[in-house]
Design an enzyme around this catalytic site. Structure first.
Site, PDB file in Angstrom:
ATOM      1  N   ASP A  61     -28.022  15.598 -27.755  1.00  0.00           N
ATOM      2  CA  ASP A  61     -27.180  14.846 -26.814  1.00  0.00           C
ATOM      3  C   ASP A  61     -27.368  13.326 -26.777  1.00  0.00           C
ATOM      4  OD1 ASP A  61     -27.291  17.495 -26.088  1.00  0.00           O
ATOM      5  OD2 ASP A  61     -27.900  17.145 -24.030  1.00  0.00           O
ATOM      6  N   GLU A 234     -24.198  22.284 -18.447  1.00  0.00           N
ATOM      7  CA  GLU A 234     -25.147  21.236 -18.812  1.00  0.00           C
ATOM      8  C   GLU A 234     -24.456  19.874 -18.779  1.00  0.00           C
ATOM      9  OE1 GLU A 234     -28.116  23.482 -21.863  1.00  0.00           O
ATOM     10  OE2 GLU A 234     -26.311  22.734 -22.822  1.00  0.00           O
TER      11      GLU A 234
HETATM   12  C1  FRU Z   1     -27.565  20.012 -23.797  1.00  0.00           C
HETATM   13  C2  FRU Z   1     -29.021  20.249 -23.488  1.00  0.00           C
HETATM   14  C3  FRU Z   1     -29.368  19.703 -22.126  1.00  0.00           C
HETATM   15  C4  FRU Z   1     -30.824  19.438 -22.243  1.00  0.00           C
HETATM   16  C5  FRU Z   1     -30.946  18.972 -23.666  1.00  0.00           C
HETATM   17  C6  FRU Z   1     -32.229  19.332 -24.331  1.00  0.00           C
HETATM   18  O1  FRU Z   1     -27.273  20.000 -25.147  1.00  0.00           O
HETATM   19  O2  FRU Z   1     -29.315  21.612 -23.585  1.00  0.00           O
HETATM   20  O3  FRU Z   1     -29.019  20.547 -21.068  1.00  0.00           O
HETATM   21  O4  FRU Z   1     -31.264  18.472 -21.345  1.00  0.00           O
HETATM   22  O5  FRU Z   1     -29.882  19.539 -24.369  1.00  0.00           O
HETATM   23  O6  FRU Z   1     -32.348  18.690 -25.563  1.00  0.00           O
END
Ligand code: FRU
Length: 524
Positions: A61, A234
């Site tokens: 992300d 998320e």
């Molecule tokens: C989304 C996610 C978030 C988390 C991160 C971990 O892609 O799963 O919810 O904070 O990636 O890398």
């Protein structure tokens, strides 16, 4: 005799002039070639050339995106020591034009409290946090501490994002007994003069309010029974936008990602349009209405730059949790999408999020590869001299009798990615079944479709970006978008126009080769 001599003299002088000009030109273009090269670490055949990737190791992300003093800061989920998910912290890259990115040292690293998961950042201009000393200001980042349980942490930067200090009182928000409790995104809410934090919590978003960015009070929740609920929610995002550019008609857009259960399979984003009054978000439409952000497989966890005037600009992780760790790229995994400007328009009686490419793209067009207009297309038209693996396609079709038309890109003897339009069913589509290496995950090959009405005057516009391992389609001026990774062979660099089950008029087609954003001058 004199006349004859004069003429001869003139001819010689002109000849010398021509030679000098020609020689000069050659010299400068050769020099230019020498100066601008793609460094070898960035010149692999599957390395995106105008999409951000870290030089090495795993990335997911986008995080902490903030525009500050002329620079776009992109932080991102990054493993500093391996090409797989793990040891997560925030990597960092900076751009001034949203096309060229410079990788910086890690901004935040895991510690004994836990890994550093996703979150956002803001500019604390008036030092509401008190972290910056009298009369000073700075950047404040929020992230999830992924320890035994998920809590929220804060870090701040006194030097414009270069270096960060973790706040001593972390966590600033303890876990209330919710397993998935993460991805803090903070915005300034002008009307109530409060900071607002959004957190993803399983199947909903929780809203908090604060005056000082440190002490947070729960305000409301949104999402249970709303929209798509096929997986865990998320990375939420919230911003306000005028509808059709009318400043007196503002709406709020809440975007939230979900893994799995998305339209193209695996992880993807959805958005809700409605109102946010400083406390709670209420949506328009029925609670099971779903609005997908992107109809391809690879656009996840989009986040917009904070502290940025005008329409939001966001970008997303160009991958999918379904197969992200299997992608055939080394020594890095994960790429970012193109930055996109987001707006809201009324389309066929519905309020739609519009996404258009942002940043300095036009000035990075290196040459025009194709320029056609008013061409009837029937059957297949391969472009024989075409050879390219990073380019932009701008096309307008006028519907005629054809059932299906479009392009085959990254085409080789056995490989092709088809990007087209099915006019019988009003669907834009990307078919990556034979796009190249698809063997690393059984659900990677597939055809993805997006509902797309032609324009009022019966046109279909396909604006497409093809890079070494992706295709990104903006259809009908961003009314639908589709993003897909592909992993073609290096020599699959052909291009074909086609129409089947009838014909179509290609009103215009321009294809521009794009410059690699990694090119650097040898002198540097
Ligand atoms: C989304 C996610 C978030 C988390 C991160 C971990 O892609 O799963 O919810 O904070 O990636 O890398």
């Amino acid at each position: 005799m004199r006349k004859w001599l004069l003429t001869l003299g003139a001819i010689v002088v002109i000849g010398i002039l021509i030679l000098v000009t020609f020689y000069d030109k050659n010299e400068t273009s050769e020099q230019k070639e020498k100066e601008l090269e793609i460094p070898k670490e960035y010149n692999q055949s599957l390395r995106p050339q105008f999409h951000y990737t870290p030089e090495e190791n795993w990335m997911n992300d986008p995080n902490g995106m903030v525009y500050f003093e002329g620079k776009y800061h992109l932080f991102y989920q990054h493993n500093p020591s391996g090409n797989e998910f793990g040891n997560m912290g925030w990597g960092h890259a900076v751009s001034e034009d949203l096309y060229h990115w410079e990788e910086k040292p890690m901004a935040l690293e895991a510690d004994d409290q836990g890994m550093i998961f996703s979150g956002g950042a803001v500019y604390d201009e008036h030092n509401t946090s008190g972290l910056f000393g009298e009369g000073k200001s700075g950047l404040v980042a929020f992230y999830t501490i992924a320890g035994e349980e998920q809590t929220q942490g804060l870090a701040y930067s006194e030097d414009g994002g270069e270096t960060w200090k973790k706040y001593r009182g972390n966590p600033i928000l303890p876990n209330p007994g919710i397993k998935d409790f993460r991805d803090p995104k903070v915005i300034w809410h002008e009307e109530s003069e409060k900071w607002i934090m959004l957190l993803a919590a399983g199947n909903k978003v929780i809203f908090y309010g604060s005056d000082n960015l440190i002490d947070w009070e729960q305000l409301s929740e949104f999402g249970v029974d709303q929209g798509a609920q096929g997986g865990v929610w998320e990375t939420p995002e919230l911003f306000q936008l005028p509808l059709d550019g009318d400043p007196s008609n503002q709406k709020w857009v809440l975007q939230v990602d979900m893994n799995p259960g998305s339209i193209a399979g695996g992880s993807g984003g959805q958005y809700f349009i409605g109102d946010f009054d400083g406390k709670a978000f209420t949506r328009e439409g029925a609670k099971d209405d779903i609005n997908w952000v992107d109809y391809g497989t690879d656009f996840y966890a989009a986040q917009a730059f904070s502290n940025h005037e005008g329409n939001p600009i966001w970008l997303a992780w160009m991958s999918n949790w379904m197969y992200a760790s299997d992608l055939p790229t080394d020594p890095w995994k994960g790429a970012m999408s193109l930055p996109r400007e987001v707006s809201l328009k009324e389309v066929n009686g519905e309020t739609r999020l519009i996404q258009e490419p942002a940043g300095e793209i036009e000035s990075n067009r290196s040459q025009k590869l194709v320029d056609l207009s008013d061409k009837e297309v029937e059957g297949r038209i391969p472009l024989d001299d075409f050879k390219a693996d990073m380019y932009e396609v701008v096309a307008e079709f006028k519907l005629a009798t054809s059932g299906e038309f479009g392009f085959r890109v990254r085409k080789g003897d056995e490989e092709e990615t088809i990007v087209g339009y099915d006019s019988k069913n009003n669907l834009a589509f990307i078919d990556r079944q034979n796009s190249g290496d698809t063997s690393f995950h059984e659900q990677f090959p597939g055809v993805y479709r997006a509902p797309l009405e032609p324009t009022e005057d019966g046109k279909v516009k396909l604006h497409l970006f093809v890079d070494r391992s992706s295709v990104e389609l903006f259809a009908n001026d961003g009314k639908r978008v589709m993003t897909n990774r592909i992993f073609p062979s290096e020599d699959s660099d052909g291009f074909e126009i086609y129409a089947m089950n009838g014909k179509v008029t290609l009103e215009s087609l321009e294809v521009y080769e794009l410059d690699s954003s990694w090119k650097t001058s040898e002198k540097e």
